[in-house]
Design an enzyme around this catalytic site. Structure first.
Site, PDB file in Angstrom:
ATOM      1  N   ILE A  32       0.820  -1.213   0.000  1.00 24.02           N
ATOM      2  CA  ILE A  32       0.000   0.000   0.000  1.00 24.02           C
ATOM      3  C   ILE A  32       0.858   1.270   0.000  1.00 24.02           C
ATOM      4  CG2 ILE A  32      -0.243   0.341   2.504  1.00 24.02           C
ATOM      5  CD1 ILE A  32      -3.280   0.582   2.024  1.00 24.02           C
ATOM      6  N   HIS A 101       5.756 -11.798   5.735  1.00 21.96           N
ATOM      7  CA  HIS A 101       5.596 -11.328   4.356  1.00 21.96           C
ATOM      8  C   HIS A 101       6.969 -11.117   3.756  1.00 21.96           C
ATOM      9  CE1 HIS A 101       5.364  -8.023   7.246  1.00 21.96           C
ATOM     10  NE2 HIS A 101       6.041  -7.285   6.363  1.00 21.96           N
TER      11      HIS A 101
HETATM   12  P1  AMP Z   1       7.155  -4.643   7.490  1.00 28.44           P
HETATM   13  O1  AMP Z   1       7.775  -3.376   7.983  1.00 28.44           O
HETATM   14  O2  AMP Z   1       8.164  -5.579   6.869  1.00 28.44           O
HETATM   15  O3  AMP Z   1       6.294  -5.308   8.544  1.00 28.44           O
HETATM   16  O4  AMP Z   1       6.229  -4.229   6.277  1.00 28.44           O
HETATM   17  C1  AMP Z   1       4.843  -4.097   6.352  1.00 28.44           C
HETATM   18  C2  AMP Z   1       4.405  -3.604   5.004  1.00 28.44           C
HETATM   19  O5  AMP Z   1       3.002  -3.788   4.890  1.00 28.44           O
HETATM   20  C3  AMP Z   1       4.703  -2.131   4.759  1.00 28.44           C
HETATM   21  O6  AMP Z   1       5.544  -2.007   3.615  1.00 28.44           O
HETATM   22  C4  AMP Z   1       3.324  -1.531   4.556  1.00 28.44           C
HETATM   23  O7  AMP Z   1       3.313  -0.493   3.599  1.00 28.44           O
HETATM   24  C5  AMP Z   1       2.516  -2.727   4.117  1.00 28.44           C
HETATM   25  N1  AMP Z   1       1.073  -2.642   4.342  1.00 28.44           N
HETATM   26  C6  AMP Z   1       0.448  -2.265   5.483  1.00 28.44           C
HETATM   27  N2  AMP Z   1      -0.881  -2.343   5.333  1.00 28.44           N
HETATM   28  C7  AMP Z   1      -1.106  -2.798   4.070  1.00 28.44           C
HETATM   29  C8  AMP Z   1      -2.282  -3.078   3.304  1.00 28.44           C
HETATM   30  N3  AMP Z   1      -3.525  -2.918   3.817  1.00 28.44           N
HETATM   31  N4  AMP Z   1      -2.131  -3.500   2.029  1.00 28.44           N
HETATM   32  C9  AMP Z   1      -0.891  -3.649   1.498  1.00 28.44           C
HETATM   33  N5  AMP Z   1       0.248  -3.411   2.164  1.00 28.44           N
HETATM   34  C10 AMP Z   1       0.145  -2.971   3.437  1.00 28.44           C
END
Ligand code: AMP
Length: 116
Positions: A32, A101
């Protein structure tokens, strides 16, 4: 599945996402808040908090995630010029979402691996 987990809710279709790849065990969708021209997150559909927990609990599912990331890299046209795969794990890495992820980043030169 964890009822209050953001990515479990995306798997269940309760929160919208731009899905680019799906298998029986994995889902890949656009981040996102993209940090590169292509920024896709690949997750196992089953809830595991991080890559260490996933690797311990289910090596086959870990391989499914890696295979899905490779398929995304190919379908997004990243393979020829190269790209980056990244797991953030825990506090020092700044992990924000506690459903494992794999970040797939590419589409332009990505710079140094770590901010300096
Ligand atoms: P991390 O810091 O590795 O936990 O990354 C979490 C990622 O999830 C970040 O890059 C966010 O931008 C992404 N993120 C959070 N909410 C969403 C969402 N609803 N859809 C897609 N990506 C998301």
């Amino acid at each position: 599945m964890s009822a209050d987990c953001l990515f479990c809710r995306i798997v269940k279709g309760e929160i919208p996402a731009t899905v680019v790849h799906e298998t029986d065990t994995t889902l890949a969708f656009r981040d996102i808040n993209p940090q590169a021209p292509v920024h896709v997150l690949v997750i196992p559909k089953e809830h595991h908090v991080d890559a260490v927990a996933l690797a311990k609990a289910d090596p086959q599912l870990s391989a499914d995630v890696l295979r899905a990331a490779a398929a995304v890299a190919e379908s997004e046209g990243l393979v020829a010029d190269g790209f980056r795969l990244l797991f953030n794990i825990g506090r020092y890495a700044g992990q924000e979402v506690f459903h494992v992820h794999l970040h797939v980043l590419g589409g332009a030169p990505l710079g140094p691996m770590l901010a300096r």
